[in-house]
Design an enzyme around this catalytic site. Sequence first.
Site, mmCIF file in Angstrom:
data_model
loop_
_atom_site.group_PDB
_atom_site.id
_atom_site.type_symbol
_atom_site.label_atom_id
_atom_site.label_comp_id
_atom_site.label_asym_id
_atom_site.label_seq_id
_atom_site.Cartn_x
_atom_site.Cartn_y
_atom_site.Cartn_z
ATOM 1 N N ASP A 61 0.639 -1.274 0.369
ATOM 2 C CA ASP A 61 0.052 0.121 0.120
ATOM 3 C C ASP A 61 0.797 1.567 -0.116
ATOM 4 O O ASP A 61 0.588 2.019 0.867
ATOM 5 C CB ASP A 61 -0.400 0.061 1.292
ATOM 6 C CG ASP A 61 -1.392 -1.200 1.642
ATOM 7 O OD1 ASP A 61 -1.917 -2.174 0.441
ATOM 8 O OD2 ASP A 61 -1.756 -1.486 2.799
ATOM 9 N N GLU A 271 -11.468 0.126 -3.281
ATOM 10 C CA GLU A 271 -10.862 0.874 -1.923
ATOM 11 C C GLU A 271 -9.432 1.806 -2.826
ATOM 12 O O GLU A 271 -9.707 1.811 -3.731
ATOM 13 C CB GLU A 271 -10.742 -0.546 -1.330
ATOM 14 C CG GLU A 271 -9.387 -1.256 -1.995
ATOM 15 C CD GLU A 271 -9.591 -2.326 -1.459
ATOM 16 O OE1 GLU A 271 -10.179 -2.233 -0.373
ATOM 17 O OE2 GLU A 271 -8.225 -3.115 -1.875
#
Length: 370
Positions: A61, A271
């Site tokens: 991420d 997301e």
Amino acid sequence: MSKHLSAPKLVISLFAPLCLLGACNSPDSKSAKTTDSAKVDTGKKTKYLSQPLISSIYTADPSAHVFNGKIYIYPSHDINAGIPENDNGDHFAMRDYHILSMDSIGGKVTDNGVALDIKDIPWAGRQLWAPDAAYKNGTYYLYFPVKDKKDVFHIGVATSASPTGPFKAEPEPIPGSYSIDPAVFTDTDGKTYMYFGGIWGGQLQRWISGKYDANGSKTDSKQENAPAISCKVALLKPDMKTFEGAVKDAVIVDSLGKPLLTKDHERRFFEGSWMHKYNGKYYLTYSTGDTHLLCYAVGDSPLGPFTYKGVFMKPVQGWTTHHSIIEIKGKWYIFYHDTQLSGKTHLRNVKVTTLEHNADGSIKLIDPFL
């Protein structure tokens, strides 16, 4: 997405929805079945487009930024927590953040050690998922999602005089914040916005009424013909620690101006949002989650609406992906992750490759394999 834009789907061997990216977001659905492996059957594609930036720890991420001409990367820190896999994603029990830095793309990558530990966040319960960072008026801000002591995700903020920390967390989460995946964007007029949210394990679908519903839908699948749940966006006050006004929907629409529907799994927001500005346009990029695509939508305002334009990155090895985009020295780059080092969904590694805007403003499609 329309069929002529559809990216080829990759087969994920022995795998069904579990780890949603955003810091390893996972579905609550008890029907999901998983194994440790998330290796993609790439057929003849045996070579990766790029290599892991570091291999000493597992990272995912990656939120990248350029501060004072240097590149700083704010990733999740994946660990083997020894927790059995389950559909709630309890095994994604990240506890701290390590900040990476590099002087240039392709240069030496430095792990600057622990910048923030969960034990130093007064309100935190568990699971430090995908963070982001910003700089304003001499202070660096680290934004992070973590479950509170009631197991509800909120977004916190910590500050430091250095881009690598250590960071000191505020005693409470940002008022009005919820869900996961904060992504912070400062416009050319100096205003700063936070984009956030992730469905399924990221709990965004439990906030539809404006209040958390612990007994609400565990996924978005029961509303297939309704407009898809939107990414959220909020203007930050000058203190960078609170929202200015109400949280809004960053609505993604089709070419006719109609909101994308929940059943549109290859185009709708799931997301991992990110915002960058190019030639005066606002590019909202995001993950489709269970269809493993990175898509982009373009608008004339940082608040949207954003018109869906297409896929710009095909599926990586692993269940899904989470990215960031930066410009440095006139060139654009995308930071992302896959599971090259471990072959396991919860142990990932960050990478970087070039990102190109075409003459018409579209983004050139990236294949993470050679």
